[in-house]
Design a protein around this motif. Structure first.
Motif, PDB file in Angstrom:
ATOM      1  N   ASP A   1      -2.586 -36.848 -15.506  1.00  0.00           N
ATOM      2  CA  ASP A   1      -4.163 -36.867 -15.950  1.00  0.00           C
ATOM      3  C   ASP A   1      -5.007 -37.203 -14.872  1.00  0.00           C
ATOM      4  O   ASP A   1      -4.609 -38.303 -14.092  1.00  0.00           O
ATOM      5  N   ALA A   2      -5.653 -36.180 -14.510  1.00  0.00           N
ATOM      6  CA  ALA A   2      -6.547 -36.220 -13.371  1.00  0.00           C
ATOM      7  C   ALA A   2      -7.290 -37.413 -12.947  1.00  0.00           C
ATOM      8  O   ALA A   2      -7.511 -38.024 -11.999  1.00  0.00           O
ATOM      9  N   LYS A   3      -7.942 -37.774 -14.085  1.00  0.00           N
ATOM     10  CA  LYS A   3      -8.829 -38.937 -14.007  1.00  0.00           C
ATOM     11  C   LYS A   3      -8.115 -40.276 -13.865  1.00  0.00           C
ATOM     12  O   LYS A   3      -8.263 -41.063 -12.820  1.00  0.00           O
TER      13      LYS A   3
ATOM     14  N   ARG B   1      -6.765 -40.288 -10.073  1.00  0.00           N
ATOM     15  CA  ARG B   1      -8.061 -40.660  -9.413  1.00  0.00           C
ATOM     16  C   ARG B   1      -8.146 -42.385  -9.314  1.00  0.00           C
ATOM     17  O   ARG B   1      -8.398 -43.008  -8.292  1.00  0.00           O
TER      18      ARG B   1
ATOM     19  N   ASP C   1      -7.897 -37.255  -5.349  1.00  0.00           N
ATOM     20  CA  ASP C   1      -8.814 -36.393  -6.354  1.00  0.00           C
ATOM     21  C   ASP C   1      -8.326 -35.051  -6.643  1.00  0.00           C
ATOM     22  O   ASP C   1      -8.802 -34.128  -7.213  1.00  0.00           O
ATOM     23  N   ASP C   2      -6.948 -34.811  -5.976  1.00  0.00           N
ATOM     24  CA  ASP C   2      -6.559 -33.354  -6.355  1.00  0.00           C
ATOM     25  C   ASP C   2      -6.212 -33.196  -7.829  1.00  0.00           C
ATOM     26  O   ASP C   2      -5.689 -34.279  -8.535  1.00  0.00           O
ATOM     27  N   ILE C   3      -6.238 -32.196  -8.469  1.00  0.00           N
ATOM     28  CA  ILE C   3      -5.882 -31.937  -9.673  1.00  0.00           C
ATOM     29  C   ILE C   3      -4.587 -31.360  -9.858  1.00  0.00           C
ATOM     30  O   ILE C   3      -4.138 -30.320  -9.196  1.00  0.00           O
TER      31      ILE C   3
END
Length: 219
Positions: free
Chosen positions: A10-12, A15, A21-23
């Motif tokens: 999960d990107a959130k 982070r 911040d990379d997806i």
């Protein structure tokens, strides 16, 4: 030892907990050796002095280290864990160790076999505080001789767990007990930046009261 884990995708959450911040691309939600998963490393340009360059970056690579001299990727089936006591001298791992190629493997959970019933029961293990695990590892790059493409790969570092109140319950009764190195959040940047001759303070057991079983049986 750990040959099966659920990566954090999960990107959130990546982070929030790992500062990247990379997806991540579309990846499998549960990984075994040779599968591709995410890892966090010190940014390749972190030392250039540009404030716009982040300290960390998210990469993807094979679960199982593939040293530069390997003829193919099959070695990843045997190099997914690296013993912290010998990582500096084993041919598969020593170059990554010497070059300070430290990484963090973000994981929702790891799986270990519980043999206390006499049979191996797959057991999903998580942090008790609900946070993802940041597992200490090493990484490298391998050039495919067929097409010249670079494949990155990583291995989880392990320590002895014979006296660990929780992890000593896993693996076969007569086998040495091992566990992956789970870092505390305030150790992430230090681990990524530490030189090979001054990083072993990070290679230690994670407190038993901070990990627990979340599921048993077929996974």
């Amino acid at each position: 030892m750990c040959s099966h884990y659920d990566p954090l995708l999960d990107a959130k959450n990546l982070r929030q907990h790992f500062g990247v911040d990379d997806i991540p691309p579309s990846l499998k939600s549960s990984l075994w050796p040779t599968y591709v998963g995410p890892f966090v490393r010190k940014h390749a340009n972190a030392d250039v002095g540009d404030e716009a360059v982040p300290f960390k970056e998210l990469m993807v690579g094979s679960f199982g280290l593939i040293p530069h001299w390997s003829k193919d990727t099959s070695i990843a089936k045997r190099t997914y864990n690296a013993r912290s006591e010998t990582v500096h001298e084993k041919p598969s791992f020593r170059d990554s160790w010497r070059l300070n190629r430290h990484c963090i493997i973000p994981a929702e959970a790891i799986f270990e076999p519980d043999w206390r019933t006499g049979k191996a029961v797959p057991t999903r293990i998580v942090r008790t505080d609900g946070k993802p695990m940041g597992i200490a590892g090493i990484w490298t790059g391998w050039k495919n001789p067929a097409n010249g493409e670079i494949l990155r790969s990583f291995s989880m570092l392990t320590v002895n767990a014979d006296d660990h109140e929780f992890m000593r319950n896993y693996h076969k009764p007569d086998d040495e007990k091992r566990m992956v190195v789970i870092l505390h959040e305030d150790e992430y940047d230090g681990w990524l930046a530490a030189p090979a001759d001054d990083c072993r303070q990070y290679l230690k057991q994670f407190p038993a009261d901070l990990i627990a079983v979340s599921q048993t049986g077929p996974q």
